[in-house]
Design an enzyme around this catalytic site. Structure first.
Site, mmCIF file in Angstrom:
data_model
loop_
_atom_site.group_PDB
_atom_site.id
_atom_site.type_symbol
_atom_site.label_atom_id
_atom_site.label_comp_id
_atom_site.label_asym_id
_atom_site.label_seq_id
_atom_site.Cartn_x
_atom_site.Cartn_y
_atom_site.Cartn_z
ATOM 1 N N THR A 16 7.466 -50.890 47.265
ATOM 2 C CA THR A 16 6.647 -51.094 48.469
ATOM 3 C C THR A 16 6.032 -52.482 48.492
ATOM 4 O O THR A 16 5.795 -53.047 49.558
ATOM 5 C CB THR A 16 5.553 -50.008 48.514
ATOM 6 N N THR A 98 5.879 -47.879 42.980
ATOM 7 C CA THR A 98 4.938 -47.027 42.234
ATOM 8 C C THR A 98 5.553 -45.690 41.808
ATOM 9 O O THR A 98 5.038 -45.042 40.904
ATOM 10 C CB THR A 98 3.697 -46.703 43.097
ATOM 11 N N ASP A 99 6.651 -45.268 42.481
ATOM 12 C CA ASP A 99 7.125 -43.897 42.274
ATOM 13 C C ASP A 99 7.582 -43.602 40.846
ATOM 14 O O ASP A 99 7.369 -42.498 40.339
ATOM 15 C CB ASP A 99 8.267 -43.581 43.253
HETATM 16 N N1 ASP Z 1 8.901 -45.531 47.238
HETATM 17 C C1 ASP Z 1 8.216 -46.726 46.788
HETATM 18 C C2 ASP Z 1 8.815 -47.131 45.451
HETATM 19 O O1 ASP Z 1 8.536 -46.505 44.479
HETATM 20 C C3 ASP Z 1 6.762 -46.443 46.663
HETATM 21 C C4 ASP Z 1 5.928 -47.589 46.203
HETATM 22 O O2 ASP Z 1 6.374 -48.628 45.756
HETATM 23 O O3 ASP Z 1 4.709 -47.403 46.268
HETATM 24 O O4 ASP Z 1 9.573 -48.074 45.402
#
Ligand code: ASP
Length: 341
Positions: A16, A98-99
């Site tokens: 993200t 973050t995932d």
């Molecule tokens: N779906 C995204 C990822 O993990 C979520 C994020 O980065 O917060 O790449």
């Protein structure tokens, strides 16, 4: 000849923090992994002074980390190993989604001898958001990597610093989506300054599983995938069929996320028993949000008969089991080299 300056290396993998949405107010439903690391850095001239030297960058991947693959991890391991061995590079920053951040952080901590600050950072809002959190997180990550402070793998988000072995994603939307398992962050970053909250002696040791010789790393990097380990949650009305199918399909390891103190529904016990006898490696975790299972032979705890208790939250425990199995395979492959013909 002029001595080349020390530098930080920033590796982009997507997420993200590199996400693009259709409008500035859109905080979900955007496309992760769209904007290159160079462009992220271009928008942040203040990074140069925070880095206290040169900044180098490399776009390693451009993925939504929910889709993390072994080929991206392999590239990341190679790039980090090279940078750790390069005396000109004093710290590393990785931009990441973050995932699966805790999994990547744990992989790097476990495999590499991390004798420099290696800092992962991320964002909860896409780069195009009106109040994007990525730029501040990137500044904080660079400040930590340049601080010359504690070595090891750290995760920086929302002004907090978490250790690889403790970080967890706990919220799908809010900016403070990461936390340290059982305890608070190890440090906070304030106006570019790192303030450690946990004394160095109490920071978790940079324990790594993987042997430090090149042959072992080369073996790991030569694999087409890590050994297959799945996660299964024990719950009311559990049925054994899913586990039976996994075993039938060649599963090598299982992280069983049990109830309470890692207890398992009795409907799963017979198939678990058979699977253990056939060599399935089982790690028992708990679905409770706090605490690790406490070792004790108790009815319903499959660990009583040979499954080990997880020593980390389940996402990290799964990576640890994959690496353990890979290490055993490496041992077997080197043993066979030493067998008399
Ligand atoms: N779906 C995204 C990822 O993990 C979520 C994020 O980065 O917060 O790449």
């Amino acid at each position: 000849m002029q001595e080349s300056k020390t530098r930080l290396l920033i590796l982009g993998t997507g997420g993200t923090i590199a996400g693009r949405a259709a409008s500035r107010s859109q905080g979900v439903g955007y496309q992760a992994g769209e904007i290159g690391v160079e462009m992220l850095l271009d928008g942040l001239p203040e990074l140069r002074s925070l880095a206290r030297g040169e900044l180098a960058m490399q776009q390693l991947a451009q993925v939504d980390s929910k889709d993390m693959s072994w080929s991206v991890w392999r590239g990341l391991l190679q790039a980090c190993a090279r940078a750790l061995a390069d005396p000109r590079i004093k710290g590393l920053v990785i931009t990441h989604g973050t995932d699966t951040l805790e999994e990547t952080a744990w992989l790097l901590q476990h495999v590499l001898a991390v004798h420099k600050p290696l800092v992962l950072t991320c964002a909860m809002r896409p780069a195009t958001a009106l109040l994007a959190d990525g730029p501040q997180n990137l500044c904080d990550a660079v400040a930590l990597a340049a601080s010359g402070g504690r070595c090891g793998v750290w995760v920086v988000a929302a002004s907090e610093v978490h250790a690889a072995q403790q970080v967890q994603k706990v919220h799908p939307y809010r900016l403070t989506a990461l936390r340290s398992f059982e305890g608070g962050p190890h440090a906070v970053i304030e106006e570019g300054a790192v303030r450690w909250l946990v004394p160095a002696a109490e920071s978790p040791p940079a324990q790594s599983l993987w042997p430090k010789d090149q042959a072992a790393l080369d073996y790991l990097l030569s694999l087409d995938d890590l050994p297959w380990v799945e996660v299964l949650v024990s719950a009311a009305l559990a049925r054994p069929q899913a586990l039976e199918a996994l075993i039938q399909a060649g599963l090598r390891g299982l992280v069983l996320v049990g109830t309470g103190n890692a207890t398992v529904h009795q409907a799963l016990e017979p198939v678990l028993q058979r699977a253990r006898e056939k060599g399935l490696r089982i790690r028992l975790a708990t679905r409770c949000l706090e605490g690790l299972p406490v070792a004790q032979e108790q009815p319903g705890q499959a660990g009583a008969e040979g499954a080990e208790l997880a020593r980390q939250p389940w996402p990290q425990a799964r990576i640890a089991l994959m690496l353990e199995l890979a290490l055993e395979d490496f041992g077997r492959s080197t043993d066979s080299l030493h067998q008399p013909a």
